[in-house]
Scaffold this motif. Sequence first.
Motif, mmCIF file in Angstrom:
data_model
loop_
_atom_site.group_PDB
_atom_site.id
_atom_site.type_symbol
_atom_site.label_atom_id
_atom_site.label_comp_id
_atom_site.label_asym_id
_atom_site.label_seq_id
_atom_site.Cartn_x
_atom_site.Cartn_y
_atom_site.Cartn_z
ATOM 1 N N ASP A 12 0.831 -1.209 0.000
ATOM 2 C CA ASP A 12 0.000 0.000 0.000
ATOM 3 C C ASP A 12 0.862 1.255 0.000
ATOM 4 O O ASP A 12 0.518 2.258 -0.629
ATOM 5 C CB ASP A 12 -0.988 -0.006 1.180
ATOM 6 N N SER A 91 -3.572 6.706 6.350
ATOM 7 C CA SER A 91 -3.339 5.322 5.936
ATOM 8 C C SER A 91 -3.741 4.341 7.040
ATOM 9 O O SER A 91 -3.110 4.287 8.090
ATOM 10 C CB SER A 91 -1.857 5.125 5.574
ATOM 11 N N GLN A 92 -4.798 3.583 6.781
ATOM 12 C CA GLN A 92 -5.316 2.547 7.679
ATOM 13 C C GLN A 92 -5.555 3.086 9.098
ATOM 14 O O GLN A 92 -5.271 2.412 10.092
ATOM 15 C CB GLN A 92 -4.377 1.337 7.688
ATOM 16 N N THR A 117 -6.785 5.194 3.030
ATOM 17 C CA THR A 117 -6.789 3.739 2.879
ATOM 18 C C THR A 117 -7.408 3.123 4.129
ATOM 19 O O THR A 117 -7.257 3.653 5.233
ATOM 20 C CB THR A 117 -5.370 3.173 2.671
ATOM 21 N N SER A 140 -5.249 -7.474 8.360
ATOM 22 C CA SER A 140 -5.656 -6.067 8.289
ATOM 23 C C SER A 140 -6.534 -5.657 9.462
ATOM 24 O O SER A 140 -6.684 -4.464 9.749
ATOM 25 C CB SER A 140 -6.386 -5.791 6.973
ATOM 26 N N LYS A 174 -7.915 2.079 -5.780
ATOM 27 C CA LYS A 174 -7.243 0.791 -5.907
ATOM 28 C C LYS A 174 -7.769 -0.119 -4.800
ATOM 29 O O LYS A 174 -7.946 0.311 -3.661
ATOM 30 C CB LYS A 174 -5.728 0.936 -5.754
ATOM 31 N N LEU A 192 -7.996 -4.556 1.102
ATOM 32 C CA LEU A 192 -7.616 -3.185 1.450
ATOM 33 C C LEU A 192 -8.055 -2.228 0.357
ATOM 34 O O LEU A 192 -7.788 -2.463 -0.821
ATOM 35 C CB LEU A 192 -6.096 -3.083 1.640
ATOM 36 N N MET A 194 -8.000 1.674 -1.258
ATOM 37 C CA MET A 194 -7.144 2.848 -1.323
ATOM 38 C C MET A 194 -7.786 3.879 -2.249
ATOM 39 O O MET A 194 -8.121 3.566 -3.387
ATOM 40 C CB MET A 194 -5.756 2.466 -1.839
#
Length: 201
Positions: A12, A91-92, A117, A140, A174, A192, A194
């Motif tokens: 990622d 991000s996450q 993401t 995840s 994505k 995941l 994105m």
Amino acid sequence: MTNANITNIRPDFALITNWVQTKAKVLDLGCGDGTLLTHLHETLSITGYGIEKDDGNWLAALKNGVDVIQMNLEEGLSGFEDQSFDTVILSQTLQAMHNTESIVHEMLRVGREIIVTFPNFGYWRNRLQITLGNMPVSKSLPYQWYDTPNVHLCTIHDFDHFCHQHNIQVIERKVITDGQDIHFLPNLLGNLAMYRLKRAS
């Protein structure tokens, strides 16, 4: 910058790198130990700043030479001017935010583009675990139900609907599983999600 230039970096993070311009000004929210910002600086010569709440991660980022501010994202980004960054990254971390709507709008205010993401709760393995009567635990989503920091899990369909409702333009999306692009049934087969976003004109 192409994937061929990227080694030993999370899949990622490699994709995020392809979405950031050379010498861009970047703000990474929930930057952890600063790994992503360090990578972007080394590969794209960006000017990067991080925000991190956790004491250990904040200290690690400082030791890694990252310009990082220790603060709680839930308090917003009022210390930053409108459109003061080329790219703002979350991000996450989205699923751990209490005020999800607020932080996304703050990112859009501060950044010309934003990257978000998150783990896709609609992924088939998560659905299977729920069907079997358990809360999902995976790479995840590694936490048990009783110690998870995640408060707002969502699916790809949920986030698409969120963007439509809030006048957010999806520049690019994505969906990946184990580093591989997923094009067929992404909400079912993608682990995941994105998104590269900006405020719709």
